[in-house]
Design a protein around this motif. Sequence first.
Motif, short mmCIF file in Angstrom:
data_model
loop_
_atom_site.label_atom_id
_atom_site.label_comp_id
_atom_site.label_asym_id
_atom_site.label_seq_id
_atom_site.Cartn_x
_atom_site.Cartn_y
_atom_site.Cartn_z
N UNK A 873 0.86 -1.19 0.00
CA UNK A 873 0.00 0.00 0.00
C UNK A 873 0.89 1.24 0.00
N UNK A 874 0.60 2.24 -0.86
CA UNK A 874 1.40 3.47 -0.89
C UNK A 874 1.29 4.21 0.44
N UNK A 875 2.43 4.75 0.90
CA UNK A 875 2.43 5.57 2.12
C UNK A 875 3.23 6.83 1.84
N UNK A 876 2.90 7.91 2.58
CA UNK A 876 3.62 9.18 2.47
C UNK A 876 4.19 9.50 3.84
N UNK A 877 5.48 9.61 3.93
CA UNK A 877 6.10 9.93 5.21
C UNK A 877 7.47 10.57 4.98
N UNK A 878 8.07 11.01 6.06
CA UNK A 878 9.37 11.65 5.98
C UNK A 878 10.47 10.64 5.71
N UNK A 879 11.69 11.14 5.73
CA UNK A 879 12.84 10.29 5.44
C UNK A 879 13.74 10.16 6.66
N UNK A 880 14.65 9.20 6.58
CA UNK A 880 15.65 9.01 7.63
C UNK A 880 17.02 8.87 6.97
N UNK A 881 18.06 9.22 7.71
CA UNK A 881 19.42 9.16 7.17
C UNK A 881 19.96 7.73 7.25
N UNK A 882 20.70 7.35 6.20
CA UNK A 882 21.41 6.07 6.19
C UNK A 882 22.83 6.32 5.68
N UNK A 883 23.71 5.34 5.88
CA UNK A 883 25.07 5.42 5.36
C UNK A 883 25.33 4.24 4.43
N UNK A 884 25.65 4.55 3.17
CA UNK A 884 25.93 3.51 2.17
C UNK A 884 27.42 3.19 2.22
N UNK A 885 27.76 1.89 2.39
CA UNK A 885 29.16 1.48 2.50
C UNK A 885 29.73 1.03 1.16
N UNK A 886 28.90 0.40 0.31
CA UNK A 886 29.37 0.06 -1.03
C UNK A 886 28.19 0.05 -1.98
N UNK A 887 28.49 0.03 -3.28
CA UNK A 887 27.43 0.13 -4.29
C UNK A 887 27.83 -0.67 -5.52
N UNK A 888 26.83 -1.29 -6.14
CA UNK A 888 27.02 -1.97 -7.43
C UNK A 888 25.84 -1.61 -8.32
N UNK A 889 25.85 -2.14 -9.51
CA UNK A 889 24.73 -1.90 -10.42
C UNK A 889 23.48 -2.64 -9.95
N UNK A 890 23.65 -3.56 -8.98
CA UNK A 890 22.50 -4.33 -8.50
C UNK A 890 21.91 -3.82 -7.21
N UNK A 891 22.68 -3.02 -6.44
CA UNK A 891 22.15 -2.56 -5.17
C UNK A 891 23.24 -1.95 -4.29
N UNK A 892 22.92 -1.73 -3.02
CA UNK A 892 23.86 -1.11 -2.09
C UNK A 892 23.84 -1.88 -0.77
N UNK A 893 24.90 -1.68 0.00
CA UNK A 893 24.92 -2.13 1.39
C UNK A 893 24.91 -0.88 2.25
N UNK A 894 23.93 -0.77 3.13
CA UNK A 894 23.85 0.44 3.95
C UNK A 894 23.63 0.10 5.41
N UNK A 895 23.99 1.09 6.27
CA UNK A 895 23.83 0.97 7.72
C UNK A 895 22.76 1.96 8.16
N UNK A 896 21.88 1.50 9.07
CA UNK A 896 20.81 2.36 9.56
C UNK A 896 20.50 2.02 11.00
#
Length: 985
Positions: A873-896
């Motif tokens: 179900x669509x929701x509308x809300x604010x955002x939160x900060x995350x830290x991305x440690x690495x990235x590829x064309x398929x996705x990312x690894x992040x800490x939250x």
Amino acid sequence: MDEVSTYLFGQPVKPELAHPNIFRSLFIHNPDMIYITNLKGEIIEVNDAALSHTGYTRDNVLGRNISSLISGEDSQELHQAFLHAAEGNTQHENLSFYHKNGELLRVNIIFIPICKEERAVGVMAIVKEISEDGAITGTLKEVTEQQKELDQIKNNLNQAQMIANIGSLEYDVETDKGFWTDQLFRIFGLKPQKDFFPDYQMYLSCIHKDDHPAFEKQFKRLLKEKDSVDLVCRMIRQDGEERYIHHRADYFADGDGSPKIIATIQDITEKRRMEEKLYENERKIGQIYENLDVGIYSADLLERKVLHFSRGVEGIFGYTAEEFIADFDLWNNVIHPEDMQVVEAERVKLLNGNSIRYQYRIVHKSGELRWINDHSIPYLNEKGELIRVDGFVTDITEQKWLEKRMRRMAFYDHLTDLPNRRYFDQKLQTLIEDDEHQGFAILFFDLQRLKQINDTFGHSSGDELLRLVSQRMKEKLNSVCFSARISGDQFAVIKEPIQEKEDPAQIAESINQIFSEPFHINSFELSITPSIGISLYPDNGITADELVRNTESSLYHAKQKGNNRFQAYHPSMDIESYKLFTLEQDMRKALQNDEFFLEYQPRVDTKTRRILSAEALLRWNHPEWGRVSPLEFIPVAEETGLIVDIGEYVIRKVCRQIHSWKESGLAIVPISVNISPLSFLKSCFVSTIKAALDENRLDASMLEIELTESSLINYSENVIAVLKELGEMGVKIALDDFGTGYSSITQLKKYKFDVLKIDKTFIQAMDKNAEDAIITANLIQLAHGLNMKVVAEGVETFEQFYSLRKNECDQIQGYLFSKPIPPSAFEQNLLIGNLKPRNIKEDNVFKGLRKYVRVEFPYPLEADMTILELNSKPVKMGSTKILIEDMSAGGVKFVSKMKLPVRKDIILLIETKLSGEDLSYTGTIVRKAEISDALTIYGFQFIIEEAPRAELAGMLDVLQSQFEQDLPVPESRFIETASSQQYFE
């Protein structure tokens, strides 16, 4: 300078010797040893002979007691002689005196009292050496020495006169001969002559012709009255230079009655010239003083009269000095009535001798209102009473007008004449800092079509619309609210205080009324509708940043609802707050639906590794958020009070589980349960525990209650009663997380705990910090001394285990032996009985699961994450900060710090900036691993088409090359932080 020295060398006896250097010269150059002491016998001055005869330096002698220079055998005689001298009597005494080399000198000392105003203030000791035959050294050469002494005095006198530029003479009236000192010859510009005795006429010829009458008059008066005379006149030197001299002459008769005159003559030319310059400067200063814009005043408060008013006061007040003198109360009468209370409050400070600077308004004689700055300076008498006030007043009316104008420019919007963003921020901060802390509401609204109006009709039409909106706001809102324009098309309203819950909605309705009628601009009729966001203090934030952010969030949600709507802030508008909100809403249902479950973490004997007990740990499998960390839902339960119900739920469930294991024939062990401090406030808490034990036919020793140190501090009286009852029942009591709160040794003795659990922060720091290892060892000994068992929490390494075993810790709890496990796994452990420690190696849940080559970032890349879909179900809300440690064309690894489940029906959006490109990707969480209690690392898989994926891969290839060559990466949100933990803290 010491009083004695000051008196001797700073207070001349005769005017003709009016220079302290004369006496000091005689003292210093005297051939006899001379010591000057105070009444305590401390040496405060010595002459050169005293130093040369004894071998001491000034630093050796000054400050010492004169008794230290005298042989101990003569101390009694010295003491008596000194006391008599201190009483005003001259004394003689033969004593033994120490030379610096230790040799004793036999000396005769004359102790002479130094008196001031008939009171002894010190003692002068004149020391003469005694020869072997007992005579005072120098007696045989008495005449010669006296002559030398007289010559020395004469030389010293001449030297002193030269320094002071003073000459002297003795005039024999009968023989008409004058005896001049060398310096007097010099003053008159003449060369000193030994056998030359100038007469009266010669002296008169040196005086300026115009001053002859005055000089002769004073000379005749001196001879007639036989007294003293003073005269300042001019003289003409031999070289023709005109100079000023000061005469001081005294008449006396010698032994045979012959009249004589002794006079001192001082050249005061430089002094006279300086006085003339000073007079001229004072005249100029006086001229400036009387023409200053500053008013200077002085008032005698005892006599109630004005001592002085400068013309500046007249210019400021419009009243003359005569009017102020005639009416002492006139000053107070012209002070503006509204400022009188402030003025009186400031003037009270004058009573304590404090100067004050204050500003107030006065009514000028013309009726004009003026601002003045008053600097009042008090004058107190010897009793500390205020008797006079001096001061300065300046007219600061223009300054105040400029300040008001500048404030208007700084705090008001030039277009609408409403308060601006700066004024709004200041107003908001003032309300927050208000001691009364009354609730208030903030409303933001903006104009939906302003940009379209500007583009269509021009900015002048848009400006006119803003002015018309502002005018209506002033008419409808300013009487009850603070209104401001805080940005281009955005306005703010503050309503304070909030009397009723409906107040914010009523203000929102008033704002809508502003736009109920169309605006007429340049023959066009424009209909505008606002979107309104609302937040409340303190419900929606306690800082200005929080309130503004949450009001903006609610305004955003109001826009989503459509025009002419208002939206009050709700925590669900923020991604983290939304999760906590849903947890709170679902927590009671979780109890009813049995969504909570327990896991058990064994506690093993340190020596035998046998399972002695276990801790029951509550878990929640949320239908939307998946497995929720206790760090998230326990604080929510504490805030809502549900923690008490949850505690009872856990106690009952643990008791049923122990009963089940017992029925299965397992060797059961005590289970510990964490209890909230709030549970101790419930009167039936003990009976609840007793009922759970009785229902399952369990001995009370099978249950252990853990409470934290905060329970002891905040609920001590309740804790005492409950612990006493539980102890009498046989329930074991453990103090959890010891070392993280404020417990004292006294409390440990007072509450009689069975078990002390050392917090894992100490245990996990043992390997790295010797201090923590020492503290832990001492805590173990302390607990044993108080007959308590010790459990070490959070043990993860062999090193920690060996150290704890060496320090005789009783039980170990931690991942080294077992993580928290389900009841079925714990049953298997109970069957085995003993546990083996194992190496803890971080399992890389991401290893082998990566299809694309990843770029490891040198620093974490900051990004914003929000939830787009939850449960599909669509929701509308604010955002939160995350830290991305690495990235590829398929996705990312992040800490939250967010705790999110691995679910495909939760769609996330991640936005960041990398290499100057704004990146935005949707996707889902496919893997996760907890890296600490607070942080989790996630594997995020993009939902992306192949074309943009290829484009991203190309950008990452370039980025990898930049990293390898150590080249800077422009316009990126990299965060240079020591760790993710530090960033989120």
